[in-house]
Design an enzyme around this catalytic site. Structure first.
Site: not given
Ligand code: PGA
Length: 251
Positions: A10-12, A96, A98, A168, A174, A214, A235-236
Site C-alpha cells: 500500500n503505497w499510500k 483502511h 487512515e 491491521e 507506521g 510495520s 505500507g512503509g
C-alpha cells in the site's frame, strides 16, 4: 486446499507516476521467482496506469487504495470501480484505518464501497483493526467482530471468493511497533472462526487474512509462519525495492 499467500504493498500518498512505474518494474523483477504467491500493488490513483504498464505480464495485481460504490455520478473526489478497471486495476482496498480515522469513513460506507466494487468484479481487501485504546480496554475482539460483521453485511457466499481481509492493528501502523506473531495469530484465528460462523466452514478456511502494521524484512518470515496469517499488507516497507523485494520473497 492450502490458501495461496498474498503480499500487498500500500503505497499510500507516495510517488509520482514516473517513480511508481520504476518501482513497479523493479518489483516485477524481484518477484519473478515467487510464483507460489500473489503480489499486489496499490499506488495512488494517479499512478495506476503507470504501475499497470510497469508490471504488465508479471502477474502482479494492481489495486486502488479505495473505491466508490457507484459507477458514475455526482461524487466529487471519488473514483468508481469502472474507472479503476479502465486503468487495469483488478482489486481495491477499503476500510483502511487512515480512511476511517482521518476521513471519517464509517462501517456502513465501507460496506457500500466493498459491495459496489464486488458487483463490478473487483477483488476486495477489507481492512479492520483496533486502536491502542480499544486494545488496552480489552475491546479488541468486539471491535474486530463489529468491523467484520458490518464490512461483510449482505456479501454473499459466492462473493466471498473475491474478498480478502486485512487485520491491521491501528497502533502498529507506521509506528515501528509490530504485533507479535502470537498477537497477530490470535486475532487472525478469531477472524477466521467468525467468518466460518457467518458463512460456512469452507469459506472460513479459504478466506485469506493478511496482517498489516510495520511489516518489514526482519519480521515477515515469522509472521508468515503462523497458521492463520496468509499474507501481509505493507505500507512503509513497500516503498523501497530492496525491502519489499525481500518481503515478497519471504521464506
Ligand atoms: P505500515 O503500514 O507497514 O507502514 O505500518 C501498513 C498499512 O497501513 O497498510
Amino acid at each position: 486446499m492450502p490458501r495461496r499467500a498474498l503480499i500487498a504493498g500500500n503505497w499510500k500518498m507516495h510517488k509520482t507516476a514516473a517513480k511508481a512505474k520504476l518501482l513497479a518494474e523493479q518489483l516485477a523483477a524481484a518477484g519473478q521467482n515467487a510464483t507460489d504467491r500473489d503480489i499486489l500493488l496499490a499506488p495512488p490513483f494517479t499512478a495506476l496506469s503507470a504501475v499497470e504498464e510497469g508490471v504488465r505480464g508479471s502477474g502482479i495485481i494492481v489495486a486502488g487504495q479505495n473505491v466508490c460504490w457507484e459507477e458514475q455520478g455526482a461524487f466529487t473526489g471519488e473514483i468508481s470501480p469502472v474507472m479503476l478497471k479502465d486503468l487495469g486495476a483488478t482489486a481495491a482496498i477499503v476500510g483502511h484505518s487512515e480512511r476511517r480515522q482521518i476521513f471519517g469513513e464509517t462501517d456502513t460506507m465501507i460496506n457500500r464501497r466493498l459491495r459496489g466494487a464486488l458487483h463490478q468484479g473487483l477483488t476486495m481487501v477489507l481492512c479492520i483493526g483496533e486502536t491502542l485504546d480499544e486494545r488496552e480496554s480489552g475491546d479488541t475482539l468486539a471491535i474486530l467482530e463489529r468491523q467484520v460483521r458490518s464490512g461483510l453485511a449482505e456479501v454473499s457466499s459466492a462473493q466471498m471468493a473475491s474478498v480478502v481481509i486485512a487485520y491491521e492493528p491501528v497502533w502498529a501502523i507506521g509506528t515501528g511497533k509490530t504485533a507479535t506473531a502470537g498477537q497477530a495469530q490470535d486475532a487472525h484465528g478469531f477472524i477466521r472462526s467468525l467468518v466460518s460462523d457467518l458463512y460456512e466452514k469452507d469459506i472460513g478456511n479459504s478466506v485469506r487474512i493478511l496482517y498489516g502494521g510495520s511489516v518489514k524484512p526482519a519480521n515477515i518470515d515469522e509472521l508468515m509462519a503462523q497458521p492463520d496469517i496468509d499474507g501481509a499488507l505493507v505500507g512503509g516497507a513497500s516503498l523501497d525495492a530492496e525491502s519489499f523485494g525481500r518481503i515478497i520473497n519471504y521464506k
